[in-house]
Design a protein around this motif. Structure first.
Motif, PDB file in Angstrom:
ATOM      1  N   LEU A  31       1.141  -1.035  -0.051  1.00 36.57           N
ATOM      2  CA  LEU A  31       0.143  -0.001  -0.294  1.00 36.57           C
ATOM      3  C   LEU A  31       0.579   1.468   0.070  1.00 36.57           C
ATOM      4  O   LEU A  31       1.882   1.149   0.822  1.00 36.57           O
ATOM      5  CB  LEU A  31      -1.066  -0.083   1.101  1.00 36.57           C
ATOM      6  N   GLU A  32       0.860   2.437  -1.227  1.00 30.31           N
ATOM      7  CA  GLU A  32       1.092   3.147  -0.892  1.00 30.31           C
ATOM      8  C   GLU A  32       0.267   4.637  -0.877  1.00 30.31           C
ATOM      9  O   GLU A  32      -0.905   4.740  -1.732  1.00 30.31           O
ATOM     10  CB  GLU A  32       1.494   3.609  -1.745  1.00 30.31           C
ATOM     11  N   VAL A  33       0.375   5.088   0.314  1.00 33.64           N
ATOM     12  CA  VAL A  33      -1.047   7.208   0.373  1.00 33.64           C
ATOM     13  C   VAL A  33       0.118   8.042   0.863  1.00 33.64           C
ATOM     14  O   VAL A  33       1.417   7.678   1.652  1.00 33.64           O
ATOM     15  CB  VAL A  33      -1.535   6.440   1.543  1.00 33.64           C
ATOM     16  N   LYS A  34      -0.885   8.575   0.565  1.00 30.80           N
ATOM     17  CA  LYS A  34       0.286  10.190   0.953  1.00 30.80           C
ATOM     18  C   LYS A  34      -0.520  10.568   1.885  1.00 30.80           C
ATOM     19  O   LYS A  34      -2.023  11.084   1.792  1.00 30.80           O
ATOM     20  CB  LYS A  34      -0.307  11.305  -0.221  1.00 30.80           C
ATOM     21  N   LYS A  35       0.064  11.162   2.532  1.00 29.46           N
ATOM     22  CA  LYS A  35      -0.489  11.253   4.394  1.00 29.46           C
ATOM     23  C   LYS A  35       0.809  12.189   5.215  1.00 29.46           C
ATOM     24  O   LYS A  35       1.673  12.732   4.956  1.00 29.46           O
ATOM     25  CB  LYS A  35      -0.038  10.460   5.508  1.00 29.46           C
ATOM     26  N   PHE A  36       0.384  13.171   5.515  1.00 28.78           N
ATOM     27  CA  PHE A  36       1.353  13.495   6.702  1.00 28.78           C
ATOM     28  C   PHE A  36       2.049  13.682   7.800  1.00 28.78           C
ATOM     29  O   PHE A  36       1.462  12.483   8.388  1.00 28.78           O
ATOM     30  CB  PHE A  36      -0.213  15.120   6.976  1.00 28.78           C
ATOM     31  N   CYS A  37       3.712  14.159   6.925  1.00 24.85           N
ATOM     32  CA  CYS A  37       4.167  13.461   8.036  1.00 24.85           C
ATOM     33  C   CYS A  37       4.071  14.316   9.686  1.00 24.85           C
ATOM     34  O   CYS A  37       4.941  15.535   9.337  1.00 24.85           O
ATOM     35  CB  CYS A  37       5.361  13.178   7.770  1.00 24.85           C
ATOM     36  N   LYS A  38       4.340  14.334  10.703  1.00 20.92           N
ATOM     37  CA  LYS A  38       4.245  15.151  11.611  1.00 20.92           C
ATOM     38  C   LYS A  38       6.475  15.618  11.581  1.00 20.92           C
ATOM     39  O   LYS A  38       6.162  16.501  12.241  1.00 20.92           O
ATOM     40  CB  LYS A  38       3.905  14.697  13.122  1.00 20.92           C
ATOM     41  N   TYR A  39       7.187  14.560  11.087  1.00 17.45           N
ATOM     42  CA  TYR A  39       8.475  14.921  11.163  1.00 17.45           C
ATOM     43  C   TYR A  39       8.893  15.889  10.193  1.00 17.45           C
ATOM     44  O   TYR A  39       9.046  16.353   9.947  1.00 17.45           O
ATOM     45  CB  TYR A  39       8.877  13.486  11.597  1.00 17.45           C
ATOM     46  N   CYS A  40       8.481  15.756   9.156  1.00 19.93           N
ATOM     47  CA  CYS A  40       8.591  16.151   7.551  1.00 19.93           C
ATOM     48  C   CYS A  40       7.653  17.361   7.973  1.00 19.93           C
ATOM     49  O   CYS A  40       8.307  18.327   7.335  1.00 19.93           O
ATOM     50  CB  CYS A  40       8.515  15.766   7.100  1.00 19.93           C
ATOM     51  N   LYS A  41       6.571  17.745   8.245  1.00 17.78           N
ATOM     52  CA  LYS A  41       5.774  18.988   8.417  1.00 17.78           C
ATOM     53  C   LYS A  41       4.993  18.861   6.872  1.00 17.78           C
ATOM     54  O   LYS A  41       5.132  20.172   7.277  1.00 17.78           O
ATOM     55  CB  LYS A  41       6.198  20.046   8.800  1.00 17.78           C
ATOM     56  N   GLN A  42       4.817  17.440   6.250  1.00 17.97           N
ATOM     57  CA  GLN A  42       4.473  18.350   5.108  1.00 17.97           C
ATOM     58  C   GLN A  42       3.411  16.745   4.412  1.00 17.97           C
ATOM     59  O   GLN A  42       3.636  15.784   5.164  1.00 17.97           O
ATOM     60  CB  GLN A  42       5.589  18.495   4.344  1.00 17.97           C
ATOM     61  N   HIS A  43       2.913  16.503   3.656  1.00 17.89           N
ATOM     62  CA  HIS A  43       2.297  16.174   3.429  1.00 17.89           C
ATOM     63  C   HIS A  43       3.343  15.157   2.362  1.00 17.89           C
ATOM     64  O   HIS A  43       3.623  15.497   0.981  1.00 17.89           O
ATOM     65  CB  HIS A  43       1.056  15.667   2.009  1.00 17.89           C
ATOM     66  N   THR A  44       3.617  13.797   2.406  1.00 20.75           N
ATOM     67  CA  THR A  44       4.985  12.866   1.856  1.00 20.75           C
ATOM     68  C   THR A  44       4.161  11.714   1.988  1.00 20.75           C
ATOM     69  O   THR A  44       2.702  10.642   2.306  1.00 20.75           O
ATOM     70  CB  THR A  44       5.840  12.420   2.705  1.00 20.75           C
ATOM     71  N   LEU A  45       4.862  10.492   0.544  1.00 27.15           N
ATOM     72  CA  LEU A  45       4.411   9.517   0.691  1.00 27.15           C
ATOM     73  C   LEU A  45       5.037   8.628   1.637  1.00 27.15           C
ATOM     74  O   LEU A  45       5.340   8.429   2.132  1.00 27.15           O
ATOM     75  CB  LEU A  45       5.100   8.529  -0.850  1.00 27.15           C
ATOM     76  N   HIS A  46       3.636   7.721   1.678  1.00 33.29           N
ATOM     77  CA  HIS A  46       4.279   6.706   2.872  1.00 33.29           C
ATOM     78  C   HIS A  46       3.654   5.402   2.812  1.00 33.29           C
ATOM     79  O   HIS A  46       2.704   5.391   1.847  1.00 33.29           O
ATOM     80  CB  HIS A  46       3.189   6.744   4.422  1.00 33.29           C
ATOM     81  N   LYS A  47       4.660   4.513   2.954  1.00 33.62           N
ATOM     82  CA  LYS A  47       4.389   2.822   2.489  1.00 33.62           C
ATOM     83  C   LYS A  47       4.425   2.074   3.151  1.00 33.62           C
ATOM     84  O   LYS A  47       4.730   2.478   3.883  1.00 33.62           O
ATOM     85  CB  LYS A  47       5.808   2.703   1.397  1.00 33.62           C
ATOM     86  N   GLU A  48       3.413   0.949   3.111  1.00 30.66           N
ATOM     87  CA  GLU A  48       3.401  -0.063   3.979  1.00 30.66           C
ATOM     88  C   GLU A  48       5.164  -0.864   4.137  1.00 30.66           C
ATOM     89  O   GLU A  48       5.651  -1.370   3.679  1.00 30.66           O
ATOM     90  CB  GLU A  48       2.627  -0.967   3.063  1.00 30.66           C
ATOM     91  N   THR A  49       4.894  -1.026   5.389  1.00 27.36           N
ATOM     92  CA  THR A  49       6.531  -1.975   6.209  1.00 27.36           C
ATOM     93  C   THR A  49       5.600  -3.381   7.055  1.00 27.36           C
ATOM     94  O   THR A  49       4.100  -3.299   6.304  1.00 27.36           O
ATOM     95  CB  THR A  49       6.746  -1.310   7.148  1.00 27.36           C
ATOM     96  N   LYS A  50       6.547  -4.024   7.383  1.00 20.86           N
ATOM     97  CA  LYS A  50       5.745  -5.177   7.820  1.00 20.86           C
ATOM     98  C   LYS A  50       6.151  -4.686   9.292  1.00 20.86           C
ATOM     99  O   LYS A  50       6.797  -4.246   9.670  1.00 20.86           O
ATOM    100  CB  LYS A  50       6.793  -6.603   7.909  1.00 20.86           C
TER     101      LYS A  50
END
Length: 50
Positions: A31-50
């Motif tokens: 799964l790849e979803v564009k979500k907000f990262c509180k550390y980068c302080k911007q919307h980035t691509l988030h990928k599924e990990t195990k």
């Protein structure tokens, strides 16, 4: 079918900010979803990990 928890990791900084419940079975790619990262302080691509 069993439900498995999977983490979503930011593709920029690598932090695992979100978790998602996924049913085990055949689901081709990760799964790849564009979500907000509180550390980068911007919307980035988030990928599924195990």
């Amino acid at each position: 079918m069993a439900v498995k928890k999977s983490a979503l990791a930011c593709s920029v900084c690598g932090s695992r900010n979100y978790s998602k419940a996924i049913t085990e079975g055949k689901h081709g790619s990760r799964l790849e979803v564009k979500k907000f990262c509180k550390y980068c302080k911007q919307h980035t691509l988030h990928k599924e990990t195990k």
